[in-house]
Each structure stands twice: as C-alpha cells, then as structure tokens.
Design a protein around this motif. Structure first.
Motif, PDB file in Angstrom:
ATOM      1  N   ASN A 134      16.933   0.680  -6.463  1.00 50.94           N
ATOM      2  CA  ASN A 134      17.363  -0.735  -6.554  1.00 50.94           C
ATOM      3  C   ASN A 134      15.461  -0.326  -5.940  1.00 50.94           C
ATOM      4  OD1 ASN A 134      18.047  -3.205  -6.555  1.00 50.94           O
ATOM      5  ND2 ASN A 134      18.703  -3.075  -4.489  1.00 50.94           N
ATOM      6  N   ALA A 135      15.465  -0.121  -6.452  1.00 57.51           N
ATOM      7  CA  ALA A 135      13.139  -0.186  -6.087  1.00 57.51           C
ATOM      8  C   ALA A 135      12.088  -1.509  -7.106  1.00 57.51           C
ATOM      9  CB  ALA A 135      12.486   1.177  -5.982  1.00 57.51           C
ATOM     10  N   ARG A 136      11.392  -1.826  -7.398  1.00 56.02           N
ATOM     11  CA  ARG A 136      10.185  -2.852  -8.163  1.00 56.02           C
ATOM     12  C   ARG A 136       8.911  -1.801  -7.799  1.00 56.02           C
ATOM     13  NH1 ARG A 136      10.853  -8.776  -8.279  1.00 56.02           N
ATOM     14  NH2 ARG A 136       9.030  -8.524  -9.731  1.00 56.02           N
ATOM     15  N   VAL A 137       8.370  -1.717  -8.661  1.00 61.08           N
ATOM     16  CA  VAL A 137       6.245  -0.851  -7.945  1.00 61.08           C
ATOM     17  C   VAL A 137       5.961  -1.932  -8.854  1.00 61.08           C
ATOM     18  CG1 VAL A 137       5.027   1.389  -8.678  1.00 61.08           C
ATOM     19  CG2 VAL A 137       7.536   1.756  -8.046  1.00 61.08           C
ATOM     20  N   LEU A 138       5.516  -2.527  -8.144  1.00 58.95           N
ATOM     21  CA  LEU A 138       4.681  -3.621  -8.731  1.00 58.95           C
ATOM     22  C   LEU A 138       3.185  -3.793  -8.584  1.00 58.95           C
ATOM     23  CD1 LEU A 138       6.408  -6.533  -6.595  1.00 58.95           C
ATOM     24  CD2 LEU A 138       6.070  -5.333  -8.689  1.00 58.95           C
ATOM     25  N   ALA A 139       2.288  -3.225  -9.599  1.00 58.01           N
ATOM     26  CA  ALA A 139       1.109  -2.781  -9.780  1.00 58.01           C
ATOM     27  C   ALA A 139      -0.045  -4.592  -8.984  1.00 58.01           C
ATOM     28  CB  ALA A 139       0.403  -2.480 -11.146  1.00 58.01           C
ATOM     29  N   GLY A 140      -0.961  -3.950  -7.969  1.00 54.03           N
ATOM     30  CA  GLY A 140      -1.988  -5.535  -8.031  1.00 54.03           C
ATOM     31  C   GLY A 140      -2.173  -5.524  -6.037  1.00 54.03           C
ATOM     32  N   GLU A 141      -3.016  -6.740  -6.736  1.00 52.61           N
ATOM     33  CA  GLU A 141      -3.137  -7.189  -5.003  1.00 52.61           C
ATOM     34  C   GLU A 141      -1.848  -7.377  -3.928  1.00 52.61           C
ATOM     35  OE1 GLU A 141      -6.013  -6.018  -2.830  1.00 52.61           O
ATOM     36  OE2 GLU A 141      -6.690  -5.257  -4.611  1.00 52.61           O
ATOM     37  N   ALA A 142      -1.894  -6.930  -3.182  1.00 53.70           N
ATOM     38  CA  ALA A 142      -0.198  -7.231  -2.178  1.00 53.70           C
ATOM     39  C   ALA A 142      -0.433  -8.572  -1.950  1.00 53.70           C
ATOM     40  CB  ALA A 142       0.039  -6.454  -1.006  1.00 53.70           C
ATOM     41  N   SER A 143      -1.281  -9.555  -1.190  1.00 54.59           N
ATOM     42  CA  SER A 143      -1.931 -11.292  -0.751  1.00 54.59           C
ATOM     43  C   SER A 143      -2.003 -11.375  -2.677  1.00 54.59           C
ATOM     44  CB  SER A 143      -2.948 -10.975  -0.861  1.00 54.59           C
ATOM     45  OG  SER A 143      -4.058 -10.665  -1.468  1.00 54.59           O
ATOM     46  N   GLU A 144      -1.767 -11.265  -3.839  1.00 57.05           N
ATOM     47  CA  GLU A 144      -1.540 -12.105  -5.168  1.00 57.05           C
ATOM     48  C   GLU A 144      -0.400 -11.737  -5.433  1.00 57.05           C
ATOM     49  OE1 GLU A 144      -4.596 -10.432  -7.827  1.00 57.05           O
ATOM     50  OE2 GLU A 144      -5.945 -11.359  -6.373  1.00 57.05           O
ATOM     51  N   ILE A 195      13.743  -2.959  -2.516  1.00 56.23           N
ATOM     52  CA  ILE A 195      12.235  -1.989  -2.490  1.00 56.23           C
ATOM     53  C   ILE A 195      11.485  -3.066  -2.875  1.00 56.23           C
ATOM     54  CG2 ILE A 195      10.928  -0.197  -2.035  1.00 56.23           C
ATOM     55  CD1 ILE A 195      13.354   1.529  -1.581  1.00 56.23           C
ATOM     56  N   TYR A 196      10.312  -3.618  -2.878  1.00 54.55           N
ATOM     57  CA  TYR A 196       9.192  -3.177  -3.468  1.00 54.55           C
ATOM     58  C   TYR A 196       8.139  -2.920  -2.352  1.00 54.55           C
ATOM     59  CZ  TYR A 196      12.231  -8.431  -3.366  1.00 54.55           C
ATOM     60  OH  TYR A 196      13.352  -8.564  -4.497  1.00 54.55           O
ATOM     61  N   ALA A 197       7.634  -2.022  -3.911  1.00 60.60           N
ATOM     62  CA  ALA A 197       6.417  -0.882  -3.136  1.00 60.60           C
ATOM     63  C   ALA A 197       5.614  -1.898  -4.191  1.00 60.60           C
ATOM     64  CB  ALA A 197       6.542   0.088  -4.208  1.00 60.60           C
ATOM     65  N   ILE A 198       4.536  -1.783  -2.849  1.00 64.11           N
ATOM     66  CA  ILE A 198       3.495  -2.458  -4.261  1.00 64.11           C
ATOM     67  C   ILE A 198       2.247  -1.513  -3.885  1.00 64.11           C
ATOM     68  CG2 ILE A 198       1.965  -4.493  -3.814  1.00 64.11           C
ATOM     69  CD1 ILE A 198       4.113  -6.064  -2.773  1.00 64.11           C
ATOM     70  N   GLY A 218       0.568  -1.240   0.131  1.00 64.56           N
ATOM     71  CA  GLY A 218      -0.201   0.127   0.371  1.00 64.56           C
ATOM     72  C   GLY A 218       0.849   1.805   0.425  1.00 64.56           C
ATOM     73  N   CYS A 219       1.787   1.430  -1.048  1.00 62.80           N
ATOM     74  CA  CYS A 219       2.866   2.531  -0.587  1.00 62.80           C
ATOM     75  C   CYS A 219       2.562   3.774  -1.383  1.00 62.80           C
ATOM     76  CB  CYS A 219       3.905   1.608  -1.804  1.00 62.80           C
ATOM     77  SG  CYS A 219       3.427   2.157  -3.302  1.00 62.80           S
ATOM     78  N   GLY A 220       0.953   3.867  -1.644  1.00 60.82           N
ATOM     79  CA  GLY A 220       0.939   5.636  -2.220  1.00 60.82           C
ATOM     80  C   GLY A 220       2.059   5.957  -2.092  1.00 60.82           C
ATOM     81  N   THR A 221       2.303   7.287  -1.922  1.00 61.93           N
ATOM     82  CA  THR A 221       3.489   8.233  -2.071  1.00 61.93           C
ATOM     83  C   THR A 221       4.796   7.730  -2.644  1.00 61.93           C
ATOM     84  OG1 THR A 221       3.829   8.876  -0.448  1.00 61.93           O
ATOM     85  CG2 THR A 221       2.297   9.935  -1.373  1.00 61.93           C
ATOM     86  N   PHE A 249       6.155  -3.332   5.334  1.00 62.87           N
ATOM     87  CA  PHE A 249       5.695  -2.000   6.431  1.00 62.87           C
ATOM     88  C   PHE A 249       3.956  -2.591   5.303  1.00 62.87           C
ATOM     89  CE2 PHE A 249       3.742   1.662   5.349  1.00 62.87           C
ATOM     90  CZ  PHE A 249       3.374   2.685   7.345  1.00 62.87           C
ATOM     91  N   VAL A 250       2.814  -1.998   5.954  1.00 59.90           N
ATOM     92  CA  VAL A 250       1.666  -2.419   5.517  1.00 59.90           C
ATOM     93  C   VAL A 250       1.265  -1.008   5.848  1.00 59.90           C
ATOM     94  CG1 VAL A 250      -0.408  -3.893   5.291  1.00 59.90           C
ATOM     95  CG2 VAL A 250       2.122  -4.726   6.108  1.00 59.90           C
ATOM     96  N   GLY A 251       0.900  -0.130   4.872  1.00 60.98           N
ATOM     97  CA  GLY A 251       0.149   0.718   4.845  1.00 60.98           C
ATOM     98  C   GLY A 251      -1.187   0.688   4.715  1.00 60.98           C
ATOM     99  N   GLY A 252      -1.602  -0.304   3.215  1.00 57.82           N
ATOM    100  CA  GLY A 252      -2.754  -0.817   2.637  1.00 57.82           C
ATOM    101  C   GLY A 252      -3.415  -1.693   3.657  1.00 57.82           C
ATOM    102  N   THR A 253      -4.593  -1.498   4.284  1.00 59.04           N
ATOM    103  CA  THR A 253      -4.977  -2.486   4.926  1.00 59.04           C
ATOM    104  C   THR A 253      -6.217  -3.578   4.204  1.00 59.04           C
ATOM    105  OG1 THR A 253      -6.346  -1.395   6.753  1.00 59.04           O
ATOM    106  CG2 THR A 253      -4.147  -1.813   6.774  1.00 59.04           C
TER     107      THR A 253
END
Length: 184
Positions: free
Chosen positions: A79-89, A55-58, A36-39, A104-108
């Motif tokens: 050194n980051a990957r920005v990933l689109a989708g539902e984190a659980s998947e 970093i895996y920004a989801i 739930g990386c937001g910004t 860190f989980v900002g999106g719940t």
C-alpha cells in the motif's frame, strides 16, 4: 530475511528509525509520508508498526526511488506510492496527496517549505532527522514559526567491533531528531 538495497546516505540506522517512529505515534490506517525516502527503510519499519498504512515515499533522486521500489517489493510493502520529485511540490495543493497523518523527513532540502506544506495538510506529527547543526536550527525555527515544535532528541549510537581479540565501540555519526506535533 531480505537485505535492504542501499543508496548513498542510507539506509537510516535501525536505532534511529526506532526512536523516530516512536516519536511519530503511528496508528493503524494512517497516511504516512516518507520524505527523502532513500532506501524506503523507514517506510518498511512503519508498515510493521501500523496496519493498513498508506505510504507516500518521496525522493528527488532516481537511485533512491529505484532502491525504494526494490526494497518495497522484497519486503512485501503493497500500500505504497513511490513519488519522484521535490517534496514541497508534491505535497503542495497541486500535488496528488490529499492528506498526511504522520511524516518522517530524512531529506532536508527545502525544509521550511516541506514543513509548511505538511502543516497545511494538518499533519498530526512530523519527525525530521538531521546530522548538520544548521539544519537542526533551521528546522527548530521553522517548527516554532509554524507553532508545531515539540522537542529535539540527540542520539549517539556506537557499535561493537573487534580489536586485538577484545571488543571496542565504534561511534556512528550522531543524529538529531526534531519533533513537531499538531497543537490541539
């Protein structure tokens, strides 16, 4: 200094980021998930703390992913990957993330499934930020069920503001920081 590109619900306030990251115990070379990386502001600060962080920004929201990418570019996060989708998947066995040291989980959304996937990946420490009581309760219950619950920290921040030529404090919304640690 660069300014953070914002999206609805963010960025996470600096004081909350500071406490959250201190609870994670980041180490140089860690693999870090920002769910739930937001910004991307949490990832940016994490990269300042730990060298050679992967970093895996989801996030599931397109606007958040665009903001994160812009902020990573602006702040020189490489050194980051920005990933689109539902984190659980994305964190699941079919996803492209092998292992995570800290998260860190900002999106719940789907917090139970996210925590389960992080535990399966043997994540050393997890911090969940929540503003809703129901989310805090669900997170604590899920962490206890998984055997990783450590503590909850409640933070209230107030900022100074001018009033009639003097200074007052205006409160921000309180935040609960729920901490999970891998048990030895």
């Amino acid at each position: 200094m660069s300014e953070i590109v914002s999206v609805s619900g963010g960025p996470t306030k600096p004081e909350i980021i500071a406490v959250s990251l201190s609870k994670l115990g980041l180490q140089d070379g860690d693999r870090f998930a920002d769910v739930g990386c937001g910004t991307g502001s949490v990832s940016i600060e994490a990269a300042r703390i730990a060298r050679n962080l992967t970093i895996y920004a989801i996030d599931a929201r397109k606007e958040a992913l665009l903001a994160t990418e812009a902020n990573f570019k602006s702040f020189g996060i490489e050194n980051a990957r920005v990933l689109a989708g539902e984190a659980s998947e994305l964190l699941g066995s079919g996803g492209s993330i092998d292992s995570i040291d800290c998260a860190f989980v900002g999106g719940t959304k789907n917090i139970d499934a996210i925590l389960e996937k992080l535990v399966e990946k043997k994540t050393r420490s997890i911090v969940v930020n929540a503003v809703r009581i129901e989310t805090v309760v669900r997170t604590i219950e899920a962490m206890k069920k998984l055997g990783i619950f450590d503590e909850v920290v409640h933070i209230s921040v107030s900022r100074s503001a001018p009033i009639a030529g003097e200074t007052m404090f205006k409160p921000e919304n309180p935040v609960y920081i729920v901490v999970g640690k891998k048990q030895a």
